[in-house]
Design an enzyme around this catalytic site. Sequence first.
Site, PDB file in Angstrom:
ATOM      1  N   LYS A  91     -57.465 102.477   2.381  1.00 27.28           N
ATOM      2  CA  LYS A  91     -56.555 103.035   3.384  1.00 27.28           C
ATOM      3  C   LYS A  91     -57.225 103.299   4.732  1.00 27.28           C
ATOM      4  CE  LYS A  91     -53.791 105.340  -0.171  1.00 27.28           C
ATOM      5  NZ  LYS A  91     -53.249 106.630  -0.645  1.00 27.28           N
TER       6      LYS A  91
ATOM      7  N   ALA B  23     -60.546 115.108   0.867  1.00 24.29           N
ATOM      8  CA  ALA B  23     -60.695 114.677   2.258  1.00 24.29           C
ATOM      9  C   ALA B  23     -60.564 113.167   2.410  1.00 24.29           C
ATOM     10  CB  ALA B  23     -62.050 115.146   2.811  1.00 24.29           C
TER      11      ALA B  23
ATOM     12  N   PRO C  63     -69.049 118.234   2.085  1.00 24.48           N
ATOM     13  CA  PRO C  63     -68.611 119.008   3.249  1.00 24.48           C
ATOM     14  C   PRO C  63     -68.415 118.171   4.504  1.00 24.48           C
ATOM     15  CG  PRO C  63     -70.887 119.536   2.653  1.00 24.48           C
ATOM     16  CD  PRO C  63     -70.326 118.724   1.541  1.00 24.48           C
TER      17      PRO C  63
ATOM     18  N   ILE D  52     -51.671 115.502  -7.005  1.00 28.80           N
ATOM     19  CA  ILE D  52     -51.082 114.213  -6.638  1.00 28.80           C
ATOM     20  C   ILE D  52     -51.340 113.123  -7.675  1.00 28.80           C
ATOM     21  CG2 ILE D  52     -51.295 114.827  -4.200  1.00 28.80           C
ATOM     22  CD1 ILE D  52     -53.414 112.566  -3.978  1.00 28.80           C
TER      23      ILE D  52
END
Length: 269
Positions: free
Chosen positions: A65, A124, A149, A209
């Site tokens: 993506k 993320a 992070p 999800i």
Amino acid sequence: MKVYAVLGDPIEHSLSPVMHNAAFQAMGLQASYHAFRVKIPRLRDAILGADAMGFGGLNLTIPLKESAISVVEPDETAEAIGAANTVSFQRGIRGHNTDGIGASLALRHYGVNVRGADVLLIGAGGAARAIAYQLSKDGAEIVVTNRTPERGLALASDLGLEFRPFGEIDDLVRVSDVVINATSVGMRDGDPRLFDGSILKAEQVVFDIIYSRETELLRDARRAGAKAIDGVMMLVYQGAAAFRIWTGLDEPVDVMEAAVRAALGRLNL
């Protein structure tokens, strides 16, 4: 006959062909939808090849993506998110992102209004970015955390959100109205828990999800009496939005949902 496809690696798990082929049949369209394994280095070749062969459109899944943005002409949403999960060929090679609206509509489907809600987003990647973008537009107060992070900080910085270290996750869960898992943790047997599920409360919403199975996170949520939402309706609504982009037609959401749930029932027998 128009040909459509989903590209990714791995791709064997995808239920997009089942869902979209059911939609095409229900709408009487001469079209077929397939799944192809494509690795990141060959993504440009695959997209350009699909355009050259007259494909009707593409979906993109993990891990393509974000890489797709450099191949397609992104629309405003895909550009803002930095990831595309849908490609159309009607007017050039356009990139779109329907993951965020898919997540937003899935939450609304279950009666969840995120406006003013404290939302903890775990993850993320491309899906997390899309969810953060859309739910922020919907009025949610979002905090991002991620095991790596650097990626979490980048997401938060790009979208103007707050980032907190993953080591604080238990405290973050305790003060959140909605907890969203946008990682792949829970997809496989033996995956570690993201946090101690016993800290969940009945008044919270937990949205995972992952759609291929009931995860430990959702089982923990149900044990706590919280509202537990899996990824099925996000899959359906993001697919429905892609269907509309490609065809210009109203999407048969009920047909798409029924096809996905029937396929999941067969997989989990």
